[in-house]
Design a protein around this motif. Structure first.
Motif, PDB file in Angstrom:
ATOM      1  N   LEU A 105       0.832  -1.202   0.000  1.00  0.00           N
ATOM      2  CA  LEU A 105       0.000   0.000   0.000  1.00  0.00           C
ATOM      3  C   LEU A 105       0.872   1.259   0.000  1.00  0.00           C
ATOM      4  O   LEU A 105       0.619   2.208  -0.757  1.00  0.00           O
ATOM      5  CB  LEU A 105      -0.916  -0.006   1.225  1.00  0.00           C
ATOM      6  N   VAL A 106       1.898   1.252   0.822  1.00  0.00           N
ATOM      7  CA  VAL A 106       2.821   2.399   0.872  1.00  0.00           C
ATOM      8  C   VAL A 106       3.525   2.567  -0.474  1.00  0.00           C
ATOM      9  O   VAL A 106       3.682   3.696  -0.975  1.00  0.00           O
ATOM     10  CB  VAL A 106       3.845   2.208   2.012  1.00  0.00           C
ATOM     11  N   ALA A 107       3.946   1.420  -1.068  1.00  0.00           N
ATOM     12  CA  ALA A 107       4.618   1.491  -2.377  1.00  0.00           C
ATOM     13  C   ALA A 107       3.691   2.078  -3.432  1.00  0.00           C
ATOM     14  O   ALA A 107       4.131   2.865  -4.299  1.00  0.00           O
ATOM     15  CB  ALA A 107       5.078   0.090  -2.794  1.00  0.00           C
ATOM     16  N   TYR A 108       2.399   1.743  -3.368  1.00  0.00           N
ATOM     17  CA  TYR A 108       1.419   2.295  -4.323  1.00  0.00           C
ATOM     18  C   TYR A 108       1.238   3.793  -4.109  1.00  0.00           C
ATOM     19  O   TYR A 108       1.192   4.573  -5.080  1.00  0.00           O
ATOM     20  CB  TYR A 108       0.094   1.568  -4.159  1.00  0.00           C
ATOM     21  N   LEU A 109       1.139   4.211  -2.847  1.00  0.00           N
ATOM     22  CA  LEU A 109       0.942   5.631  -2.564  1.00  0.00           C
ATOM     23  C   LEU A 109       2.147   6.461  -2.991  1.00  0.00           C
ATOM     24  O   LEU A 109       2.009   7.627  -3.400  1.00  0.00           O
ATOM     25  CB  LEU A 109       0.681   5.823  -1.064  1.00  0.00           C
ATOM     26  N   VAL A 110       3.345   5.876  -2.909  1.00  0.00           N
ATOM     27  CA  VAL A 110       4.560   6.602  -3.267  1.00  0.00           C
ATOM     28  C   VAL A 110       4.758   6.644  -4.773  1.00  0.00           C
ATOM     29  O   VAL A 110       5.111   7.687  -5.348  1.00  0.00           O
ATOM     30  CB  VAL A 110       5.794   5.958  -2.581  1.00  0.00           C
ATOM     31  N   ALA A 120      -0.919  -1.805  -6.192  1.00  0.00           N
ATOM     32  CA  ALA A 120      -2.291  -1.738  -5.677  1.00  0.00           C
ATOM     33  C   ALA A 120      -2.995  -3.076  -5.848  1.00  0.00           C
ATOM     34  O   ALA A 120      -3.624  -3.596  -4.925  1.00  0.00           O
ATOM     35  CB  ALA A 120      -3.069  -0.639  -6.390  1.00  0.00           C
ATOM     36  N   GLY A 121      -2.877  -3.658  -7.045  1.00  0.00           N
ATOM     37  CA  GLY A 121      -3.523  -4.935  -7.313  1.00  0.00           C
ATOM     38  C   GLY A 121      -2.986  -6.039  -6.429  1.00  0.00           C
ATOM     39  O   GLY A 121      -3.737  -6.866  -5.892  1.00  0.00           O
ATOM     40  N   LEU A 122      -1.676  -6.053  -6.238  1.00  0.00           N
ATOM     41  CA  LEU A 122      -1.065  -7.090  -5.412  1.00  0.00           C
ATOM     42  C   LEU A 122      -1.434  -6.906  -3.945  1.00  0.00           C
ATOM     43  O   LEU A 122      -1.676  -7.876  -3.219  1.00  0.00           O
ATOM     44  CB  LEU A 122       0.457  -7.049  -5.590  1.00  0.00           C
ATOM     45  N   ALA A 123      -1.496  -5.658  -3.477  1.00  0.00           N
ATOM     46  CA  ALA A 123      -1.841  -5.382  -2.083  1.00  0.00           C
ATOM     47  C   ALA A 123      -3.255  -5.846  -1.759  1.00  0.00           C
ATOM     48  O   ALA A 123      -3.489  -6.501  -0.737  1.00  0.00           O
ATOM     49  CB  ALA A 123      -1.699  -3.891  -1.790  1.00  0.00           C
ATOM     50  N   VAL A 124      -4.218  -5.535  -2.619  1.00  0.00           N
ATOM     51  CA  VAL A 124      -5.613  -5.903  -2.344  1.00  0.00           C
ATOM     52  C   VAL A 124      -5.830  -7.401  -2.518  1.00  0.00           C
ATOM     53  O   VAL A 124      -6.588  -8.029  -1.775  1.00  0.00           O
ATOM     54  CB  VAL A 124      -6.569  -5.081  -3.244  1.00  0.00           C
ATOM     55  N   PHE A 125      -5.148  -8.000  -3.511  1.00  0.00           N
ATOM     56  CA  PHE A 125      -5.282  -9.436  -3.722  1.00  0.00           C
ATOM     57  C   PHE A 125      -4.673 -10.209  -2.558  1.00  0.00           C
ATOM     58  O   PHE A 125      -5.230 -11.206  -2.093  1.00  0.00           O
ATOM     59  CB  PHE A 125      -4.606  -9.823  -5.037  1.00  0.00           C
ATOM     60  N   TRP A 163     -11.184  -2.296   1.514  1.00  0.00           N
ATOM     61  CA  TRP A 163     -12.134  -1.190   1.382  1.00  0.00           C
ATOM     62  C   TRP A 163     -11.470   0.059   0.798  1.00  0.00           C
ATOM     63  O   TRP A 163     -12.052   0.774  -0.005  1.00  0.00           O
ATOM     64  CB  TRP A 163     -12.743  -0.868   2.742  1.00  0.00           C
ATOM     65  N   PHE A 164     -10.225   0.299   1.240  1.00  0.00           N
ATOM     66  CA  PHE A 164      -9.510   1.484   0.747  1.00  0.00           C
ATOM     67  C   PHE A 164      -9.360   1.421  -0.766  1.00  0.00           C
ATOM     68  O   PHE A 164      -9.641   2.398  -1.479  1.00  0.00           O
ATOM     69  CB  PHE A 164      -8.139   1.591   1.412  1.00  0.00           C
ATOM     70  N   PHE A 165      -8.912   0.287  -1.289  1.00  0.00           N
ATOM     71  CA  PHE A 165      -8.695   0.176  -2.727  1.00  0.00           C
ATOM     72  C   PHE A 165     -10.014   0.127  -3.491  1.00  0.00           C
ATOM     73  O   PHE A 165     -10.086   0.592  -4.634  1.00  0.00           O
ATOM     74  CB  PHE A 165      -7.848  -1.055  -3.041  1.00  0.00           C
ATOM     75  N   ALA A 166     -11.062  -0.441  -2.863  1.00  0.00           N
ATOM     76  CA  ALA A 166     -12.374  -0.445  -3.523  1.00  0.00           C
ATOM     77  C   ALA A 166     -12.903   0.972  -3.690  1.00  0.00           C
ATOM     78  O   ALA A 166     -13.630   1.272  -4.645  1.00  0.00           O
ATOM     79  CB  ALA A 166     -13.352  -1.288  -2.715  1.00  0.00           C
ATOM     80  N   PRO A 216     -12.349  -7.864  -5.018  1.00  0.00           N
ATOM     81  CA  PRO A 216     -12.411  -8.592  -3.737  1.00  0.00           C
ATOM     82  C   PRO A 216     -13.617  -8.197  -2.892  1.00  0.00           C
ATOM     83  O   PRO A 216     -14.267  -9.047  -2.278  1.00  0.00           O
ATOM     84  CB  PRO A 216     -11.101  -8.224  -3.045  1.00  0.00           C
ATOM     85  N   LEU A 217     -13.950  -6.885  -2.861  1.00  0.00           N
ATOM     86  CA  LEU A 217     -15.109  -6.452  -2.083  1.00  0.00           C
ATOM     87  C   LEU A 217     -16.393  -6.959  -2.701  1.00  0.00           C
ATOM     88  O   LEU A 217     -17.339  -7.328  -1.985  1.00  0.00           O
ATOM     89  CB  LEU A 217     -15.121  -4.926  -1.995  1.00  0.00           C
ATOM     90  N   LEU A 218     -16.458  -7.015  -4.022  1.00  0.00           N
ATOM     91  CA  LEU A 218     -17.649  -7.550  -4.688  1.00  0.00           C
ATOM     92  C   LEU A 218     -17.820  -9.033  -4.372  1.00  0.00           C
ATOM     93  O   LEU A 218     -18.946  -9.509  -4.180  1.00  0.00           O
ATOM     94  CB  LEU A 218     -17.533  -7.338  -6.200  1.00  0.00           C
TER      95      LEU A 218
END
Length: 360
Positions: free
Chosen positions: A218-223, A230-235, A341-344, A354-356
């Motif tokens: 998540l930090v890597a995506y934000l930076v 992002a995809g790897l973090a949520v998965f 939820w954050f990425f959704a 994932p949320l769906l």
């Protein structure tokens, strides 16, 4: 479970018992004294038996004071009224003990036995790890892409490494990590656990490492803004959340079972059931329909098996351990759901997947 193992007159003296109240005392692996099941048994107990030393009869006695929560065992072993050995044990001693395994009888040569020996040799070799890892990489590359397959395997290995670190913390020898195509991974040990606290920590450390990895991604995506992170973090968060479902043999099933089976009263299981019901209501109110449904299934399994908890060889959690385990579990679930939820909320269709799924 094995409560005590000491040396008496040059032979092993072993005391086994359970929360149900039964106790069995073995000298040189021969049953010499037994107490029937009695859940109302007092802490103070006494075992008496006689041994022959030549023509002389020895009157032996083992006096114990046993408290289950928190666990403590005080013992005094006497022979003809003379104290031979005394001491006490706690939960740390139970964690470090090696359970008694009766010797297996030798088998004659057979083709089946030879094949079985060959399979065991294959499992112990590093070759099987390489084969399974290669098969996993091929399977996930076919489903996704080669790059994502490598990243997914890295996530699985990181999760299983959490289990391995917990095993090593308890001084257990490990066989390493095995990747199984479409099923994830396995962290295997040569030794069995002795307490439910070990079961909780070993089970929860895999998803815990998974949460840490998702936070780093998540930090890597934000930076960087890279959608790959992002995809790897949520998965990764979704996989670890799925693993925390209270269904055996998933990690969540082991955690909830250890907490529930350590409660020695109807009020305990009622409290656990009420907590699970609250989780179901919360899941449905947040739209996590699948999570709520599987929570119901997992809790039903725990309730059905709860009556047999007294016959387990595992030392139960004390009240402090039950509370810490429950808070740790809930906090871990909340952290993984927060990442999903954050990425959704970003609006990306792939990141909302994932949320769906949880809402189906």
């Amino acid at each position: 479970m094995q409560l005590l193992s000491i040396d008496l007159l040059g032979k092993p003296l072993r005391l086994e018992g359970s929360l149900a109240g039964w106790q069995q005392l073995y000298w040189d692996n021969q049953l010499v004294s037994q107490l029937d099941a009695d859940s109302d048994r007092q802490a103070q107990t006494e075992h008496q038996f006689s041994l022959l030393s030549g023509d002389k009869e020895l009157n032996c006695r083992l006096e114990t004071r046993l408290v289950w929560q928190p666990f403590s065992l005080e013992f005094v072993a006497t022979v003809n009224g003379e104290t031979i050995l005394s001491g006490q044990r706690n939960s740390k001693d139970i964690e470090q003990q090696v359970p008694f395994n009766p010797p297996t009888p030798e088998r004659k040569f057979s083709l089946i036995g030879l094949v079985s020996l060959g399979m065991k040799a294959l499992k112990s070799a590093k070759l099987i790890k390489v084969v399974l890892a290669s098969a996993s990489l091929a399977a996930y590359s076919w489903l996704f892409s080669f790059q994502f397959a490598l990243a997914l395997i890295a996530c699985l290995v990181f999760h299983e490494y959490g289990h391995v670190r917990a095993m090593k913390y308890f001084g257990m020898k490990t066989k390493g990590i095995y990747l199984v195509p479409f099923l994830g991974g396995l962290a295997l040990s040569d030794e069995k656990i002795n307490t439910r606290w070990q079961d909780v920590v070993i089970s929860i450390m895999g998803p815990m490492f998974g949460l840490i990895l998702s936070i780093f991604l998540l930090v890597a995506y934000l930076v960087t803004g890279e959608m790959f992170f992002a995809g790897l973090a949520v998965f990764n968060a979704f996989l670890n959340l799925f693993n925390l479902l209270p269904i055996l043999p998933l990690d969540g099933g082991h955690i909830l079972k250890s907490i529930s089976f350590s409660m020695n009263s109807i009020a305990g299981i009622a409290l656990c059931t009420a907590a699970a019901a609250g989780g179901v209501v919360l899941s449905y109110s947040l739209g996590l329909t699948l999570f709520g449904f599987l929570l119901i299934m997992g809790m039903l399994e725990v309730v059905i098996e709860w009556r047999g908890r007294h016959h387990s060889h595992l030392l139960p959690l004390d009240r402090y351990g039950q509370i810490i385990s429950a808070i740790w579990y809930v906090g871990l679930v909340a952290g993984l759901i927060s990442i999903i939820w954050f990425f959704a909320s970003t609006g990306d269709e792939l990141l909302r997947l994932p949320l769906l799924i949880l809402g189906t």
